[in-house]
Design an enzyme around this catalytic site. Structure first.
Site, short mmCIF file in Angstrom:
data_model
loop_
_atom_site.label_atom_id
_atom_site.label_comp_id
_atom_site.label_asym_id
_atom_site.label_seq_id
_atom_site.Cartn_x
_atom_site.Cartn_y
_atom_site.Cartn_z
NE ARG A 1 33.65 40.32 41.27
CZ ARG A 1 34.46 40.72 42.26
NH1 ARG A 1 35.60 41.29 41.97
NH2 ARG A 1 34.14 40.52 43.50
CB VAL A 2 33.00 45.95 38.71
CG1 VAL A 2 33.58 47.02 39.62
CG2 VAL A 2 33.41 46.21 37.26
N GLY A 3 34.05 44.39 41.50
CA GLY A 3 33.77 44.18 42.92
C GLY A 3 33.62 45.49 43.68
CG ASP A 4 34.73 45.36 47.79
OD1 ASP A 4 35.35 44.64 46.98
OD2 ASP A 4 35.07 45.48 48.98
N GLY B 1 33.85 40.74 47.66
CA GLY B 1 33.40 42.06 47.23
C GLY B 1 31.89 42.22 47.09
CB THR C 1 41.73 43.99 47.85
OG1 THR C 1 40.82 43.50 46.88
CG2 THR C 1 41.58 45.50 47.90
CB THR D 1 40.69 43.15 51.58
OG1 THR D 1 40.95 41.99 50.76
CG2 THR D 1 41.06 42.84 53.01
N1 ASP Z 1 37.18 42.79 47.39
C1 ASP Z 1 37.85 42.40 46.19
C2 ASP Z 1 36.89 42.18 45.08
O1 ASP Z 1 35.82 41.68 45.34
C3 ASP Z 1 38.62 41.16 46.32
C4 ASP Z 1 39.48 41.05 47.49
O2 ASP Z 1 39.49 41.87 48.40
O3 ASP Z 1 40.18 40.05 47.50
O4 ASP Z 1 37.22 42.44 43.95
#
Ligand code: ASP
Length: 331
Positions: free
Chosen positions: A226-229, A252, A198, A249
């Site tokens: 799918r949605v992350g943080d 997530g 990220t 990062t």
């Molecule tokens: N945090 C990000 C997500 O979960 C992925 C990452 O930081 O690599 O989408």
């Protein structure tokens, strides 16, 4: 007037591929980080806002194929790209974010427009793209996000099926390690199969205001939708002048469950602890409780900068106005 203005950036955290520490490849990453820090620093040096500095730094990180955001984003299980980004202004607590966009060249620019031109905070998918189009932002053919390196990583991840949906987890790491030396690519200082990719930036400007921005392609072989943080205010991004600005990062799902970015600010506000203690607590104590792996970058109103991570490495750096940028990868 002496300025404390400073910008910090990250380009993902993960496990270091010791076998592939080719100095020239490390140099490519360090040069990219330093160049982007310099661009952000330049904005702050002429009295530009923290918000402009983090937007520009993340835009450049999105355009750089070395990092998992924008051009260079990872593939979903359907072989597509779905991008998420967010931005927050610590001065006003205004925020904007988009998720699951597929054709917006720079998702962070769309997030900034949401912050400025919309009464809402988060747009998803088609609605986000319609909003970005109405704002006149640049659209690209989905092929623009394709890079051969990420494609090969996706092929590896697909081979692992479910197991590689999440880069996290010891078993997966062991499996990925077996692949890593043979097939996986390479020469990236941080093992791309075990890297949380990220990008993000946090800044303090000469007027004492804070801002944060985060952008990602998510995790390799993630399920469609799918949605992350990263696009969630409080989880992957947070900024408040009274406390700090944070961009995260890592895995997530765990950062969402820990409301990680906001927890740093909340600990400063309600426990009265320093930035370094709050960020250290979140990354080294709270997240590991639920196996959360990764790191964050944060800055407070006095210009203190912290870049903690609980993985072996994190692409990161910071630049104070008037000083040489500092970029690093390993612990
Ligand atoms: N945090 C990000 C997500 O979960 C992925 C990452 O930081 O690599 O989408």
């Amino acid at each position: 007037m002496k300025s404390n203005a400073v910008i910090a950036i990250h380009g993902g955290a993960g496990t270091i591929l010791r076998a592939s520490m080719a100095p020239e490849v490390e140099m490519r990453y360090l040069d990219a980080l330093s160049g982007i820090l310099t661009a952000g620093q330049r904005i702050l040096a002429v009295g530009g806002s923290a918000l402009d500095a983090v937007e520009e730094a993340v835009r450049l990180l999105e355009d750089c194929p070395l990092f998992n955001a924008g051009h260079g984003a990872v593939f979903t299980s359907a072989g597509t790209h779905e991008l998420d980004a967010s931005i927050m202004d610590g001065r006003t607590l205004e925020a904007g974010a988009v998720c699951c966009v597929k054709r917006v060249r720079n998702p962070v620019l769309a997030a900034r427009r949401v912050l400025e031109k919309s009464e809402h905070v988060l747009f998803t998918g088609e609605g986000a793209e319609a909003f970005a189009a109405a704002q006149g932002l640049e659209f690209v053919d989905p092929g623009y996000f394709h890079t051969d390196a990420r494609y090969r990583q996706w092929q590896l991840a697909r081979g692992e099926a479910r197991a590689m949906l999440d880069h996290d987890g010891a078993t997966l790491e062991a499996k990925a390690a077996a692949n890593a030396s043979a097939d996986s690519l390479p020469h990236e200082p941080i093992d791309p199969n075990r890297k949380f990719g990220t990008v993000g930036a946090v800044a303090l400007d000469a007027h004492g205001h804070l801002a944060a921005a985060t952008s990602t392609g998510g995790i390799t072989n993630k399920q469609v939708g799918r949605v992350g943080d990263a696009p969630l205010i409080g989880a992957g991004c947070y900024a408040e002048d009274a406390t700090c600005a944070v961009s995260t990062t890592g895995s997530g799902e765990m950062f969402m469950r820990m409301v990680a970015a906001y927890d740093v600010a909340a600990q400063m506000k309600y426990r009265g602890v320093s930035l370094s203690e709050a960020a250290g607590n979140v990354v080294m104590e709270q997240l590991p409780r639920i196996d959360g792996r990764g790191g964050l970058i944060a800055v407070d109103a006095r210009g203190n900068v912290v870049l903690p991570f609980n993985t072996e490495g994190m692409y990161r750096g910071y630049a104070r106005v008037g000083e040489v940028p500092v970029a690093s990868i390993y612990a």
